[in-house]
Design a protein around this motif. Sequence first.
Motif, PDB file in Angstrom:
ATOM      1  N   PHE A 197     -18.784 -15.957   4.658  1.00 21.18           N
ATOM      2  CA  PHE A 197     -19.047 -15.029   5.754  1.00 21.18           C
ATOM      3  C   PHE A 197     -20.276 -15.530   6.491  1.00 21.18           C
ATOM      4  CE2 PHE A 197     -20.893 -10.920   7.331  1.00 21.18           C
ATOM      5  CZ  PHE A 197     -19.890 -10.653   8.255  1.00 21.18           C
ATOM      6  N   ASP A 198     -20.136 -15.783   7.810  1.00 16.21           N
ATOM      7  CA  ASP A 198     -21.240 -16.348   8.587  1.00 16.21           C
ATOM      8  C   ASP A 198     -22.022 -15.300   9.377  1.00 16.21           C
ATOM      9  OD1 ASP A 198     -19.596 -15.658  10.691  1.00 16.21           O
ATOM     10  OD2 ASP A 198     -19.281 -17.701  11.419  1.00 16.21           O
ATOM     11  N   GLY A 199     -21.772 -14.050   9.106  1.00 15.69           N
ATOM     12  CA  GLY A 199     -22.418 -12.953   9.830  1.00 15.69           C
ATOM     13  C   GLY A 199     -21.448 -12.182  10.695  1.00 15.69           C
ATOM     14  N   TRP A 200     -20.343 -12.864  11.100  1.00 16.63           N
ATOM     15  CA  TRP A 200     -19.333 -12.206  11.935  1.00 16.63           C
ATOM     16  C   TRP A 200     -17.911 -12.612  11.577  1.00 16.63           C
ATOM     17  CZ3 TRP A 200     -20.816  -8.121  14.455  1.00 16.63           C
ATOM     18  CH2 TRP A 200     -22.150  -8.011  14.858  1.00 16.63           C
ATOM     19  N   ASN A 201     -17.713 -13.739  10.903  1.00 14.49           N
ATOM     20  CA  ASN A 201     -16.365 -14.233  10.615  1.00 14.49           C
ATOM     21  C   ASN A 201     -16.213 -14.648   9.160  1.00 14.49           C
ATOM     22  OD1 ASN A 201     -15.153 -14.360  13.429  1.00 14.49           O
ATOM     23  ND2 ASN A 201     -16.961 -15.652  13.720  1.00 14.49           N
ATOM     24  N   ILE A 202     -14.999 -14.400   8.622  1.00 18.44           N
ATOM     25  CA  ILE A 202     -14.627 -14.896   7.303  1.00 18.44           C
ATOM     26  C   ILE A 202     -14.003 -16.274   7.479  1.00 18.44           C
ATOM     27  CG2 ILE A 202     -13.116 -14.572   5.314  1.00 18.44           C
ATOM     28  CD1 ILE A 202     -15.300 -12.657   5.234  1.00 18.44           C
ATOM     29  N   LYS A 203     -14.427 -17.224   6.648  1.00 14.45           N
ATOM     30  CA  LYS A 203     -13.912 -18.586   6.736  1.00 14.45           C
ATOM     31  C   LYS A 203     -13.556 -19.113   5.352  1.00 14.45           C
ATOM     32  CE  LYS A 203     -16.685 -19.625  10.860  1.00 14.45           C
ATOM     33  NZ  LYS A 203     -17.746 -20.476  11.441  1.00 14.45           N
ATOM     34  N   LEU A 204     -12.770 -20.181   5.337  1.00 21.65           N
ATOM     35  CA  LEU A 204     -12.340 -20.821   4.094  1.00 21.65           C
ATOM     36  C   LEU A 204     -12.903 -22.233   4.052  1.00 21.65           C
ATOM     37  CD1 LEU A 204     -10.462 -20.883   1.530  1.00 21.65           C
ATOM     38  CD2 LEU A 204      -8.699 -21.821   3.050  1.00 21.65           C
ATOM     39  N   ASP A 230      -7.363 -17.590  10.459  1.00 19.02           N
ATOM     40  CA  ASP A 230      -6.189 -17.697  11.325  1.00 19.02           C
ATOM     41  C   ASP A 230      -6.063 -19.079  11.974  1.00 19.02           C
ATOM     42  OD1 ASP A 230      -8.328 -17.489  13.014  1.00 19.02           O
ATOM     43  OD2 ASP A 230      -7.544 -15.810  14.182  1.00 19.02           O
ATOM     44  N   GLU A 231      -6.901 -20.021  11.528  1.00 16.69           N
ATOM     45  CA  GLU A 231      -6.833 -21.388  12.044  1.00 16.69           C
ATOM     46  C   GLU A 231      -6.800 -22.406  10.901  1.00 16.69           C
ATOM     47  OE1 GLU A 231     -10.059 -22.009  14.743  1.00 16.69           O
ATOM     48  OE2 GLU A 231      -9.419 -20.408  16.120  1.00 16.69           O
ATOM     49  N   MET A 232      -6.275 -21.996   9.748  1.00 16.50           N
ATOM     50  CA  MET A 232      -6.253 -22.887   8.599  1.00 16.50           C
ATOM     51  C   MET A 232      -5.257 -24.029   8.824  1.00 16.50           C
ATOM     52  SD  MET A 232      -6.590 -20.468   5.226  1.00 16.50           S
ATOM     53  CE  MET A 232      -5.079 -19.570   5.587  1.00 16.50           C
ATOM     54  N   PRO A 233      -5.623 -25.257   8.450  1.00 16.88           N
ATOM     55  CA  PRO A 233      -4.708 -26.384   8.591  1.00 16.88           C
ATOM     56  C   PRO A 233      -3.693 -26.407   7.442  1.00 16.88           C
ATOM     57  CG  PRO A 233      -6.730 -27.114   7.564  1.00 16.88           C
ATOM     58  CD  PRO A 233      -6.916 -25.639   7.881  1.00 16.88           C
ATOM     59  N   ASP A 234      -2.736 -27.301   7.516  1.00 17.25           N
ATOM     60  CA  ASP A 234      -1.818 -27.505   6.397  1.00 17.25           C
ATOM     61  C   ASP A 234      -2.607 -28.030   5.209  1.00 17.25           C
ATOM     62  OD1 ASP A 234       0.346 -26.694   7.887  1.00 17.25           O
ATOM     63  OD2 ASP A 234       0.851 -28.722   8.545  1.00 17.25           O
ATOM     64  N   MET A 235      -2.257 -27.547   4.021  1.00 16.53           N
ATOM     65  CA  MET A 235      -2.956 -27.949   2.805  1.00 16.53           C
ATOM     66  C   MET A 235      -1.997 -28.611   1.824  1.00 16.53           C
ATOM     67  SD  MET A 235      -5.520 -24.719   2.172  1.00 16.53           S
ATOM     68  CE  MET A 235      -4.578 -23.481   3.058  1.00 16.53           C
ATOM     69  N   VAL A 236      -2.547 -29.330   0.883  1.00 16.89           N
ATOM     70  CA  VAL A 236      -1.738 -30.056  -0.091  1.00 16.89           C
ATOM     71  C   VAL A 236      -1.116 -29.098  -1.110  1.00 16.89           C
ATOM     72  CG1 VAL A 236      -3.194 -32.100   0.146  1.00 16.89           C
ATOM     73  CG2 VAL A 236      -3.686 -30.448  -1.658  1.00 16.89           C
ATOM     74  N   PHE A 237      -0.025 -29.567  -1.705  1.00 13.36           N
ATOM     75  CA  PHE A 237       0.613 -28.883  -2.825  1.00 13.36           C
ATOM     76  C   PHE A 237       0.839 -27.395  -2.542  1.00 13.36           C
ATOM     77  CE2 PHE A 237      -1.887 -32.203  -5.474  1.00 13.36           C
ATOM     78  CZ  PHE A 237      -1.069 -33.207  -5.002  1.00 13.36           C
ATOM     79  N   ASP A 238       0.415 -26.530  -3.510  1.00 11.25           N
ATOM     80  CA  ASP A 238       0.603 -25.083  -3.359  1.00 11.25           C
ATOM     81  C   ASP A 238      -0.703 -24.371  -2.995  1.00 11.25           C
ATOM     82  OD1 ASP A 238      -0.664 -25.564  -5.734  1.00 11.25           O
ATOM     83  OD2 ASP A 238       0.614 -24.268  -6.961  1.00 11.25           O
TER      84      ASP A 238
END
Length: 234
Positions: free
Chosen positions: A21-28, A121-129
């Motif tokens: 959490f950067d103060g306004w957004n949740i990120k991965l 909502d901008e996550m890229p494609d990830m490996v495996f599962d």
Amino acid sequence: MQKYSGQHRILVAVDCIIFGFDGWNIKLLLVERSLKPENGKWSLMGGFMDASESPEDAANRVLEERTGLKNVYMEQFQVFGKPDRDPVERTLSVAYFALIDIQQYEKQLTNDNHPEWFLLDEMPDMVFDHAEMVKLAMKQLRYKAALHPILFQLLPGRFTIPQLQALYEGVYQTKFDDRNFSRKLLSTGLLIKLAEKDKQSSKKGAFYYRLDQSNYEEKFEKFLNLVPTPDKFF
């Protein structure tokens, strides 16, 4: 009953799902995979568990090796073990998740493996599962956050209600009614209003608050109604 007579090797790995959490957004937080197959694609922080390690020790070691982050609280939430989840060799993965204050930990991040924060909502494609892991980690986080005020701990010493609302809206990926959220939040008795205002977000400004640790356990159950109809998020 059919007996298992095979002697196939099964590897055990750990994967760390770090929400920030950067103060306004949740990120991965993701890193670039350096091994074949699918090297160069985005991945969670993962690695194999040594024979002398507990899963918790392995998760902390892997996270530090991949990103430089350490002393991060992580919670084990599920084992992923579909036979074909790793195309190279049969591998079980013990998955952990955490939610951290990005500003608090950003100086620890190293450039090795190119760690990068992505909006949910901008996550890229990830490996495996790994996409499935993230989805189920979010489900577990939403469940716990609807019952317990765990997200409060991720805010700085003083914060505004709009910031706290942004945190919950990020976790639940929905919009809460401003007045209802503020009213329910203040009715918990968990917040202490401060004299200072945050003047950066608007001309009028928003008052800062801090968490009342002395009433944390006493007021705990009043928190349960903060998230309306939480079942729809699970």
